[in-house]
Design a protein around this motif. Structure first.
Motif, PDB file in Angstrom:
ATOM      1  N   ASN A 310      83.614  41.430  59.687  1.00 34.35           N
ATOM      2  CA  ASN A 310      83.580  42.562  58.944  1.00 34.35           C
ATOM      3  C   ASN A 310      82.224  42.846  58.419  1.00 34.35           C
ATOM      4  OD1 ASN A 310      83.798  40.252  57.307  1.00 34.35           O
ATOM      5  ND2 ASN A 310      83.919  41.474  55.498  1.00 34.35           N
ATOM      6  N   GLU A 311      81.761  44.274  58.367  1.00 35.76           N
ATOM      7  CA  GLU A 311      80.225  44.492  58.476  1.00 35.76           C
ATOM      8  C   GLU A 311      79.937  43.970  57.101  1.00 35.76           C
ATOM      9  OE1 GLU A 311      79.681  48.699  59.301  1.00 35.76           O
ATOM     10  OE2 GLU A 311      80.477  48.505  61.175  1.00 35.76           O
ATOM     11  N   GLU A 312      80.608  44.284  56.100  1.00 35.66           N
ATOM     12  CA  GLU A 312      79.989  44.034  54.619  1.00 35.66           C
ATOM     13  C   GLU A 312      79.758  42.486  54.538  1.00 35.66           C
ATOM     14  OE1 GLU A 312      81.283  44.584  50.096  1.00 35.66           O
ATOM     15  OE2 GLU A 312      82.812  43.812  51.621  1.00 35.66           O
ATOM     16  N   GLY A 313      80.529  41.496  55.107  1.00 32.54           N
ATOM     17  CA  GLY A 313      80.231  40.178  54.914  1.00 32.54           C
ATOM     18  C   GLY A 313      79.186  39.795  55.911  1.00 32.54           C
ATOM     19  N   ALA A 314      79.054  40.335  57.288  1.00 29.23           N
ATOM     20  CA  ALA A 314      77.907  40.182  58.118  1.00 29.23           C
ATOM     21  C   ALA A 314      76.607  40.543  57.754  1.00 29.23           C
ATOM     22  CB  ALA A 314      78.172  40.623  59.310  1.00 29.23           C
ATOM     23  N   ALA A 315      76.560  41.525  56.543  1.00 34.06           N
ATOM     24  CA  ALA A 315      75.193  42.045  56.191  1.00 34.06           C
ATOM     25  C   ALA A 315      74.576  41.155  55.188  1.00 34.06           C
ATOM     26  CB  ALA A 315      75.432  43.257  55.609  1.00 34.06           C
ATOM     27  N   ILE A 316      75.438  40.278  54.302  1.00 33.30           N
ATOM     28  CA  ILE A 316      75.142  39.348  53.253  1.00 33.30           C
ATOM     29  C   ILE A 316      75.184  37.816  53.696  1.00 33.30           C
ATOM     30  CG2 ILE A 316      75.163  38.581  51.091  1.00 33.30           C
ATOM     31  CD1 ILE A 316      74.503  41.652  51.474  1.00 33.30           C
ATOM     32  N   PHE A 317      75.980  37.484  54.720  1.00 37.19           N
ATOM     33  CA  PHE A 317      75.992  36.007  55.081  1.00 37.19           C
ATOM     34  C   PHE A 317      76.039  36.115  56.581  1.00 37.19           C
ATOM     35  CE2 PHE A 317      78.264  36.691  51.115  1.00 37.19           C
ATOM     36  CZ  PHE A 317      77.884  35.382  50.314  1.00 37.19           C
ATOM     37  N   SER A 318      75.603  34.834  57.055  1.00 31.46           N
ATOM     38  CA  SER A 318      75.562  34.520  58.671  1.00 31.46           C
ATOM     39  C   SER A 318      76.481  33.294  58.793  1.00 31.46           C
ATOM     40  CB  SER A 318      74.305  34.300  58.931  1.00 31.46           C
ATOM     41  OG  SER A 318      73.725  33.394  58.553  1.00 31.46           O
ATOM     42  N   ILE A 319      77.170  33.201  59.912  1.00 32.09           N
ATOM     43  CA  ILE A 319      77.825  31.778  60.350  1.00 32.09           C
ATOM     44  C   ILE A 319      77.169  31.324  61.671  1.00 32.09           C
ATOM     45  CG2 ILE A 319      79.705  33.103  61.431  1.00 32.09           C
ATOM     46  CD1 ILE A 319      81.613  30.959  60.185  1.00 32.09           C
TER      47      ILE A 319
END
Length: 524
Positions: A310-319
Motif C-alpha cells: 500500500n502506498e501510504e505505508g510504503a511512503a513512511i516505512f520500508s521493508i
C-alpha cells in the motif's frame, strides 16, 4: 608268461571315473566328456598285429564340498585294463593334496577325500596319476595329469558387504522413479546350479517403495510423497539365492532413503493481522520491527522477499529481507509525529524467490498480512511558535519597558505548562528580563542606541512537569533612535579666511553633526 608283460603286448590302459552321485537330491554333475590324452610311443612299441597305442582315458573328477559324513568321501576310481585283479598293478597319486587330502588305494585305484573341502577357498586340485608294475616298478602307463574339481553346494548366503546404504529421491517424485540399485554378492559357484542365483525382495518399506527382483533397483511406489509429512524411510531389502526358492539362503540390508526437498510449499504468515508499537522518536533509517512468514521447505526453496504493497505505508516505512533469518525488517523512511498521525497500516507480502514450475498448479507461492503500527507519544520539549524572533524598543525607555513576547507550547497531548527564562550565558542577558509564565520580555535598564544598536539574547522554554526538556530560540532586539542629542561642530580649530578672497569662493567646509546625520556648511 613274461612275453605277455612286455610293452609291445600290453593292452591299452583305461582310466575310468566312477562318480559319486549326490545324496539329498543335489543335481548331478555334468555328463563326463572323455578326453584322450595319448602319449606317443616309439615305433618299436608297435607289435606285428598293429595294436592301438596305449594312453590315459579319463573324465572330470568331482568332489562334493563341505562333506560332513563320518567316512572319507569317495571321489572316483583309477583302473587299468591291464589290471587282472592279481595285485600286479600299483596305482600312485601325486600333486596338490595328495596324501594329505586325497588318498588312493594302491590295489583298487579308489580315490577318497579324507577332509572336508571348501570350494570358496580352493575350487580345484591338480594331481598326477601313475600305474606301475608292482614287481618291476616299471610304468604301465606314463604319468598323466588330471583335475579334481570341488563341486559347489549352497553353503554361502548372499551378502551386502557395503551396507547399510543411504539414498535420496526428490519428494513428490512420480511413481517408478529410480532411487537406488542394490547389489548382493554370493560366494557360491555362479556357473553351477542356482546356488548363486539371487532374487531381491522388500521386507520393510512397502507400500512406499518396490525393488526389482532381478536387478535390485529400488523405485518409488506412491505418488506425492511429501517430505514435510515424512522425510526418512528405512527400507529393508532381502537377497535370497536358489532363485528365491524354498530352502535358499538369504541376507538382508537396510537402505535409509530420505526425501530431498523441492519448492512445493508457499510462504505463510502465522497471523493475518499484527500490531507493532513504534515511538514517535524513532530515528529515520533505523529498524523499528520485524515480521516473518514461515516456509516448510528448506534452503533456497524457502528463500523469500518482502514488500509493502500500500502506498501510504510504503511512503513512511520500508521493508528489507534478512536472508539469514528469512525475516522482513521494517525501517522508518520519514519522521513520525504522534500529534499528526497516531497509527499506520502496512499491507505486507512475502513471495518465494525460487519457483518450481512443476508445482504451479498448487497456486501462487506468496502470502499477505496486515501490520498495524501504533505510534507512541513521546514527551517532547516545548516548541516555539517561531524559529527566531526580532523585536525593537526605543532607546532611553525606562527600565521595565515591555519589548515583546515569545510563545512556546508543549506539543504533546498533555499540554504541560511552559516556563520561560533567558540563557545566562548569552550576550545581553543583564539588559533584559522575561516573565517565566507569559514569556514577556522587558528591559532592566535604559538602553542607548548610540552605544549598542542591536542586542542578541537566547530564550529557553521548559516544561514544568519535566524541566529537563528544554527548547531554545534566538531573539534579536533592535534599539530605536530618539532625538536625544544636539548638533555640534566636529572641530575646535579657528576659521581663517584669506584676505582678498572673492565673493562666492569656498573658504572652509564645516561639518555639523546631528543625531542621525551631519550637515556640511560651506562658508563663502
Amino acid at each position: 608268461m613274461r612275453a605277455a608283460s612286455s610293452p609291445a603286448c600290453l593292452s591299452p590302459l583305461l582310466l575310468c571315473l566312477c562318480v559319486l552321485q549326490r545324496s539329498y537330491g543335489t543335481p548331478s554333475p555334468p555328463s563326463p566328456t572323455f578326453t584322450h590324452n595319448q602319449t606317443k610311443l616309439p615305433d618299436s612299441d608297435k607289435d606285428s598285429h598293429h595294436r592301438p597305442k596305449r594312453g590315459w582315458i579319463w573324465n572330470q573328477f568331482f568332489v562334493l564340498e563341505e562333506h560332513i559324513g563320518p567316512d572319507a568321501q569317495y571321489v572316483g576310481k583309477l583302473h587299468s585294463n591291464s589290471d587282472k585283479g592279481d595285485g600286479s598293478v600299483q596305482y600312485l597319486l601325486s600333486g596338490e593334496g595328495a596324501g594329505t587330502i586325497f588318498t588312493i588305494n594302491e590295489l583298487t585305484g579308489d580315490i577318497h577325500a579324507k577332509k572336508s573341502l571348501d570350494r570358496e577357498k580352493k575350487s580345484h586340485y591338480v594331481l598326477h596319476a601313475r600305474a606301475v608294475d608292482r614287481f618291476t616298478n616299471r610304468a604301465v602307463e606314463p604319468e598323466s595329469e588330471f583335475i579334481i574339481k570341488v563341486q559347489d553346494v549352497n553353503d554361502n548366503a548372499p551378502k551386502f558387504p557395503d551396507g547399510p546404504f543411504s539414498a535420496s529421491v526428490p519428494e513428490m517424485a512420480d511413481i517408478g522413479t529410480s532411487v537406488f540399485q542394490i547389489t548382493a554378492t554370493d560366494a557360491d559357484d555362479p556357473t553351477y546350479g542356482n546356488s548363486a542365483k539371487i532374487v531381491y525382495s522388500i521386507l520393510q518399506g512397502q507400500p512406499f517403495f518396490t525393488v526389482d527382483p532381478k536387478t535390485g533397483v529400488i523405485r518409488t511406489a506412491l505418488p506425492n510423497m511429501d517430505r514435510e509429512t515424512r522425510e526418512m524411510y528405512s527400507v529393508i531389502i532381502q537377497a535370497k539365492d536358489m532363485a528365491g526358492s524354498v530352502g535358499g539362503l538369504s541376507g538382508s540390508t537396510t537402505v535409509n532413503i530420505s526425501l530431498a526437498d523441492v519448492n512445493d510449499n508457499p510462504p505463510r504468515f502465522p497471523q493475518k493481522n499484527y500490531q507493532l508499537y513504534v515511538p514517535e522518536s524513532a530515528q529515520v533509517g533505523k529498524a523499528v520491527g520485524k515480521i516473518k512468514a514461515n516456509d516448510e521447505d528448506l534452503g533456497v526453496n524457502a528463500e523469500m522477499t518482502y514488500r509493502i504493497t500500500n502506498e501510504e505505508g510504503a511512503a513512511i516505512f520500508s521493508i528489507s529481507t534478512d536472508s539469514d533469518k528469512r525475516e522482513g525488517v521494517i525501517s522508518l523512511r520519514k519522521p513520525l509525529d504522534y500529534e499528526k498521525k497516531k497509527a499506520y497500516s502496512l499491507n505486507i507480502e512475502g513471495v518465494n524467490t525460487h519457483l518450481d514450475p512443476r508445482f504451479s498448479y498448487l497456486g501462487s507461492f506468496k502470502d499477505t498480512t496486515t501490520l498495524k503500527l501504533i505510534i507512541g507519544d513521546v514527551d517532547e520539549a516545548p516548541v516555539f511558535t517561531m524559529d527566531y524572533y526580532i523585536m525593537d524598543v526605543y532607546e532611553n525607555a525606562p527600565a521595565g519597558t515591555e519589548v515583546s513576547m515569545v510563545t512556546a507550547q508543549d506539543p504533546d497531548s498533555t499540554r504541560s505548562k511552559v516556563r520561560y527564562s533567558i540563557d545566562q550565558n548569552a550576550e545581553g542577558d543583564a539588559l533584559f528580563n522575561i516573565d517565566v509564565d507569559s514569556g514577556l520580555i522587558t528591559t532592566t535598564k535604559s538602553l542607548d542606541r548610540e552605544e549598542v544598536a542591536w542586542h542578541n539574547i537566547t530564550v529557553m522554554a521548559s516544561e514544568i512537569d519535566n524541566p529537563n526538556l528544554v527548547s531554545y530560540v534566538p531573539v534579536t532586539v533592535q534599539v530605536l533612535d530618539v532625538n536625544d542629542n544636539a548638533p555640534y561642530i566636529a572641530t575646535d580649530s579657528a576659521l581663517v579666511v584669506c584676505e582678498g578672497s572673492k565673493a562666492g569662493q569656498v573658504s572652509y567646509l564645516l561639518s555639523v553633526f546631528f543625531d542621525l546625520f551631519f550637515v556640511v556648511v560651506a562658508l563663502v
